[in-house]
Each structure stands twice: as structure tokens, then as C-alpha cells.
Motif scaffolding. Structure first.
Motif, PDB file in Angstrom:
ATOM      1  N   ARG A  44       0.838  -1.212   0.000  1.00  0.00           N
ATOM      2  CA  ARG A  44       0.000   0.000   0.000  1.00  0.00           C
ATOM      3  C   ARG A  44       0.869   1.257   0.000  1.00  0.00           C
ATOM      4  O   ARG A  44       0.582   2.219  -0.719  1.00  0.00           O
ATOM      5  CB  ARG A  44      -0.944   0.004   1.204  1.00  0.00           C
ATOM      6  N   HIS A  45       1.936   1.243   0.785  1.00  0.00           N
ATOM      7  CA  HIS A  45       2.846   2.386   0.839  1.00  0.00           C
ATOM      8  C   HIS A  45       3.470   2.654  -0.534  1.00  0.00           C
ATOM      9  O   HIS A  45       3.666   3.804  -0.922  1.00  0.00           O
ATOM     10  CB  HIS A  45       3.936   2.129   1.881  1.00  0.00           C
ATOM     11  N   GLU A  46       3.759   1.598  -1.268  1.00  0.00           N
ATOM     12  CA  GLU A  46       4.336   1.709  -2.614  1.00  0.00           C
ATOM     13  C   GLU A  46       3.257   1.936  -3.675  1.00  0.00           C
ATOM     14  O   GLU A  46       3.576   2.028  -4.856  1.00  0.00           O
ATOM     15  CB  GLU A  46       5.126   0.443  -2.948  1.00  0.00           C
ATOM     16  N   ASP A  47       1.984   1.969  -3.256  1.00  0.00           N
ATOM     17  CA  ASP A  47       0.839   2.134  -4.155  1.00  0.00           C
ATOM     18  C   ASP A  47       0.791   1.010  -5.194  1.00  0.00           C
ATOM     19  O   ASP A  47       0.627   1.241  -6.386  1.00  0.00           O
ATOM     20  CB  ASP A  47       0.870   3.504  -4.827  1.00  0.00           C
ATOM     21  N   LYS A  48       0.969  -0.242  -4.692  1.00  0.00           N
ATOM     22  CA  LYS A  48       0.977  -1.423  -5.547  1.00  0.00           C
ATOM     23  C   LYS A  48       0.130  -2.503  -4.907  1.00  0.00           C
ATOM     24  O   LYS A  48      -0.124  -2.481  -3.706  1.00  0.00           O
ATOM     25  CB  LYS A  48       2.401  -1.963  -5.699  1.00  0.00           C
ATOM     26  N   GLY A  87      11.716   2.980   5.302  1.00  0.00           N
ATOM     27  CA  GLY A  87      11.871   3.201   3.871  1.00  0.00           C
ATOM     28  C   GLY A  87      10.994   2.277   3.062  1.00  0.00           C
ATOM     29  O   GLY A  87      10.296   1.428   3.591  1.00  0.00           O
ATOM     30  N   SER A  88      11.039   2.442   1.757  1.00  0.00           N
ATOM     31  CA  SER A  88      10.215   1.643   0.864  1.00  0.00           C
ATOM     32  C   SER A  88      10.864   0.291   0.602  1.00  0.00           C
ATOM     33  O   SER A  88      12.065   0.113   0.779  1.00  0.00           O
ATOM     34  CB  SER A  88      10.003   2.371  -0.462  1.00  0.00           C
ATOM     35  N   ALA A  89      10.085  -0.663   0.172  1.00  0.00           N
ATOM     36  CA  ALA A  89      10.589  -2.019  -0.079  1.00  0.00           C
ATOM     37  C   ALA A  89      11.670  -2.015  -1.149  1.00  0.00           C
ATOM     38  O   ALA A  89      12.678  -2.706  -1.014  1.00  0.00           O
ATOM     39  CB  ALA A  89       9.435  -2.935  -0.482  1.00  0.00           C
ATOM     40  N   SER A  90      11.505  -1.240  -2.220  1.00  0.00           N
ATOM     41  CA  SER A  90      12.515  -1.228  -3.278  1.00  0.00           C
ATOM     42  C   SER A  90      13.819  -0.614  -2.765  1.00  0.00           C
ATOM     43  O   SER A  90      14.901  -1.080  -3.091  1.00  0.00           O
ATOM     44  CB  SER A  90      12.008  -0.482  -4.511  1.00  0.00           C
TER      45      SER A  90
END
Length: 99
Positions: A44-48, A87-90
Motif C-alpha cells: 500500500r505504501h508503494e501504491d501497488k 523506507g520503501s521495499a525497493s
């Protein structure tokens, strides 16, 4: 006695198997509920979608290492790194030590 374990709801550490499509292929992944919850929040945080996030993580590890020997362990480590670094997963996968 410490209360670290006693405060954790049983549902959080019970395993769940989910069928997921990664790069168009169906597979099953078994993780504890707490990991699924965190991965869904990361998605959700990554909008995916969760499937899209897992596909991107899988593709990225293939690009970096040529194989994903234990993808389930990788997902647990991504969650752990997220919890310790944020931070983000990527971003997390790029910052992590080679697995």
C-alpha cells in the motif's frame, strides 16, 4: 519472566499459505500472519498490489543475483530490514547486504 511472547496474539505468528502470481506464474508462499500484514502495508505504501510488490522484489533479486534461492526468507528479511531501517521495499532491497 519477560512478556515479549505473551503479548503477541496467536493469530500473528500462525502460518498462512497464500497463492500469489509472480511474473505471471502461480505459486504458494507460506509466511506468518505478521509478515503478510507488513508486506500488505509495504505494498500500500508503494501504491501497488501485493502481487505486484512481490513480483518486483522477485525480479530485482533475479537481476542482482541470478536466482531467488529462498524467496520466503528474502520476504522475511525485507520485513525485518523495513522494521529496523524504514523506507520503501525497493529502497530496502537495494540497501540490503547480498542475500
Amino acid at each position: 519472566m519477560c512478556s515479549i511472547f505473551s503479548d503477541i496474539p496467536r493469530e500473528s505468528y500462525e502460518s498462512q499459505t497464500r497463492s500469489i502470481r509472480i511474473s505471471g506464474h502461480s505459486t504458494s508462499i507460506r509466511l506468518e500472519a505478521a509478515y503478510w500484514d507488513l508486506l500488505e502495508r509495504l505494498a500500500r505504501h508503494e501504491d501497488k498490489s501485493l502481487s505486484r510488490l512481490l513480483t518486483e522484489l522477485h525480479d530485482e533479486v533475479l537481476d542482482l543475483h541470478g536466482e531467488a534461492r529462498n524467496f520466503t526468507s528474502l520476504l522475511r528479511c525485507v520485513c525485518l530490514i523495513h522494521m529496523t531501517r524504514g523506507g520503501s521495499a525497493s529502497e530496502l532491497l537495494r540497501e540490503a547486504e547480498p542475500l
